[in-house]
Scaffold this active site. Structure first.
Site, PDB file in Angstrom:
ATOM      1  N   ASN A 159       0.967  -1.273   0.270  1.00 31.35           N
ATOM      2  CA  ASN A 159       0.041   0.270  -0.157  1.00 31.35           C
ATOM      3  C   ASN A 159       1.080   0.998   0.295  1.00 31.35           C
ATOM      4  O   ASN A 159       0.686   2.267  -0.880  1.00 31.35           O
ATOM      5  CB  ASN A 159      -0.995  -0.485   0.934  1.00 31.35           C
ATOM      6  CG  ASN A 159      -0.225  -0.280   2.144  1.00 31.35           C
ATOM      7  OD1 ASN A 159       0.294  -0.327   2.471  1.00 31.35           O
ATOM      8  ND2 ASN A 159      -1.170   0.348   3.407  1.00 31.35           N
ATOM      9  N   GLU A 258       4.026  -4.264  11.735  1.00 33.35           N
ATOM     10  CA  GLU A 258       3.056  -2.955  12.264  1.00 33.35           C
ATOM     11  C   GLU A 258       2.058  -4.226  11.033  1.00 33.35           C
ATOM     12  O   GLU A 258       1.784  -4.178  10.251  1.00 33.35           O
ATOM     13  CB  GLU A 258       3.020  -2.062  11.627  1.00 33.35           C
ATOM     14  CG  GLU A 258       1.926  -0.889  11.928  1.00 33.35           C
ATOM     15  CD  GLU A 258       2.044  -0.054  10.479  1.00 33.35           C
ATOM     16  OE1 GLU A 258       0.760   0.322   9.788  1.00 33.35           O
ATOM     17  OE2 GLU A 258       3.004  -0.014   9.756  1.00 33.35           O
ATOM     18  N   CYS A 292      -3.168   1.286   6.797  1.00 30.98           N
ATOM     19  CA  CYS A 292      -2.761   0.791   8.470  1.00 30.98           C
ATOM     20  C   CYS A 292      -3.724   1.203   8.967  1.00 30.98           C
ATOM     21  O   CYS A 292      -4.091   1.200  10.232  1.00 30.98           O
ATOM     22  CB  CYS A 292      -2.060  -0.184   8.313  1.00 30.98           C
ATOM     23  SG  CYS A 292      -1.308  -1.819   7.479  1.00 30.98           S
TER      24      CYS A 292
END
Length: 490
Positions: A159, A258, A292
């Protein structure tokens, strides 16, 4: 208009191991298509476990010499890397658009974020100092030094492929480590191969940066469990992260991870509604919500709920949808059909459960309309799942206690935002939200290379950035010096 890669990145079609562009031991290749129109951009090697082994071997062989060079030399490599990024900015923004569907604003912002990580890392060789500690034995000096961990394995996301890979790679090599990158199969160029190319142009020694492209199903396990890896850095979904963590833990390999989020945007009744809507629009729709730390749930006090929904809907309907290469575009394509179909299913299931689609909800190809859902409860599909798209479920609440309860009613704990006209009240609510990062009168898409970044619960292990990543990528060593003869009991 045909989608093509610029020259810099069109040349990045092999593995990069020990300073050389090389074919894979496997003859299989991965087709890389663009979400803009589905056409093929290029293909890259479908690497195998032998390629992963070769990359780790090269990184291990180069690490000692890389760690032994002067801080000035390591900082100079990073400075030259930053220069190459600036020199090729247009090509990188174009490649981010072609490979990941990044609109111009997002691509440019991603490079700015990456520059921050590089600048932070370039200072680390000179900022890493040992400390002294107290002694319980007479005439003893205690020193605590930090040494490079060794070889860092980096598993990259699709992303924010360039910046989130640099977030790990730049500080790792600045601190004297070498790296092996396994890029996302969706974005192998911007999450790995072009980074290798830029380090090559910057004069990084052979073996310092290595890249192996391949499917996670083929080489992911070997990458995560490799006995040569001294740290594994991973950014991605919680589901994949669990497996990566388990495999690394079996080797006792430390991890920086993460993972997913289901991030709430809490709007109290004394908030500035227009400000909260502005933040909500940006935090929900940047990069089509494929972030995220984007906003997954809008929690709005019932007294201002209707006004908020109306204004959010009005703003959402003005957002231009289209080709991400058009400078005016705000909403580009979803990364692939699987993700798009899941998002449409969440909207459909939420509507079937009683919510109302205020705007959006449909897709043309991979272009999903930005969507606002009202009358949502926290157990509806678009609210209880981490949707990774341009969807804004708006959930009403009646009190601060209820807002906190809804915000925390998720397995995730990555990021959140709180809007209120009373700073102390907002701070009180923020402290009770179970998240690693909370932003008051803003939205969660924030990053600072010197401030620890990470989540709680199922949103990750450890933190990136700042002192946290320095500790993750280095190991402490206690050196004691007995300055005068010591008396022993026997």
């Amino acid at each position: 208009m045909a989608v093509e890669l610029p020259q810099l990145t069109s040349e990045c079609t092999g593995l990069f191991i020990d300073g050389e562009w090389t074919p894979s031991d496997s003859t299989d290749r991965i087709s890389v298509s663009t979400p803009i129109d589905g056409s093929e951009l290029t293909s890259v090697p479908a690497g195998c476990n032998a390629d992963v082994d070769a990359a780790y071997e090269a990184a291990a062989a180069a690490q000692s010499e890389w760690a032994s060079i002067t801080p000035d030399e390591r900082a100079a490599v990073l400075a030259r890397f930053a220069e190459r990024v600036d020199e090729h900015e247009d090509a990188l923004v174009s490649t981010l658009a072609a490979e990941s569907g990044s609109v111009t604003l997002k691509g440019s912002a991603e490079l700015d974020i990456a520059r921050g990580f590089i600048d932070f890392a370039a200072a680390l060789p000179h900022e890493l100092h040992g400390t002294t500690g107290p002694a319980s034995v007479p005439n003893k000096e205690n020193r605590i030094e930090r040494e490079p961990a060794g070889v860092v394995g980096v598993i990259s996301p699709w992303n924010f492929p360039f910046s989130l890979t640099i977030r790990a790679v730049a500080p790792a090599i600045a601190l004297g480590n070498t790296v092996v990158i396994k890029p996302s199969s969706e974005t192998p160029i911007t999450s790995g191969l072009c980074i290798a190319k830029l380090f090559e142009l910057a004069g990084a020694p052979a073996g310092v940066v290595n890249v192996v492209t391949g499917r996670g199903s083929d080489i992911g396990d070997r990458m995560a469990s490799h006995p040569t890896a001294d740290v594994i850095a991973f950014t991605g979904s919680t589901g994949v992260g669990r497996r990566v963590s388990k495999l690394a833990a079996e080797q006792l390999t430390p991890q920086a991870m993460e993972l997913g989020g289901n991030n709430p945007h809490v709007v109290l009744e004394d908030a500035d509604v227009d400000m909260a809507v502005d933040a909500g629009v940006f935090g929900t729709y940047l990069h089509q919500g494929q972030v995220c730390i984007s906003l997954n749930r809008h929690l709005v006090h019932e007294s201002i709920y209707d006004e908020y929904v109306r204004k959010l809907t009005e703003r959402t309907e003005t957002l231009p949808i289209g080709d991400p290469r058009d400078a005016e575009t705000v909403i580009g394509p979803i990364i692939n059909e699987t993700e798009r179909d899941e998002l449409l299913e969440y909207v459909s299931r939420t509507e079937d459960a009683g919510a109302r689609v205020e705007t959006g909800g449909d897709a043309e190809g991979l272009y999903l309309e930005p969507t606002v859902l009202s009358g949502v409860h926290n157990d509806m599909a678009a609210a209880c799942n981490e949707h990774f798209g341009p969807i804004a479920p708006v959930i009403p609440f009646g009190s601060d206690e209820e807002a906190i309860e809804i915000a925390n009613d998720t397995e995730y704990g990555l990021a959140a935002s709180v809007h209120s006209g009373d700073r102390r009240r907002a701070e009180s609510v923020s402290r009770r939200i179970e998240a690693g990062m909370v932003h008051i009168n803003d939205q969660p898409i924030n990053s600072n290379p010197r401030i620890p970044f990470g989540g709680r619960k199922d949103s990750g292990i450890g933190q990136f950035n700042g002192e946290a990543i320095v500790k993750k990528f280095t190991d402490p060593k206690w050196i004691s010096i007995q300055t005068e003869p010591r008396s022993y009991p026997f």
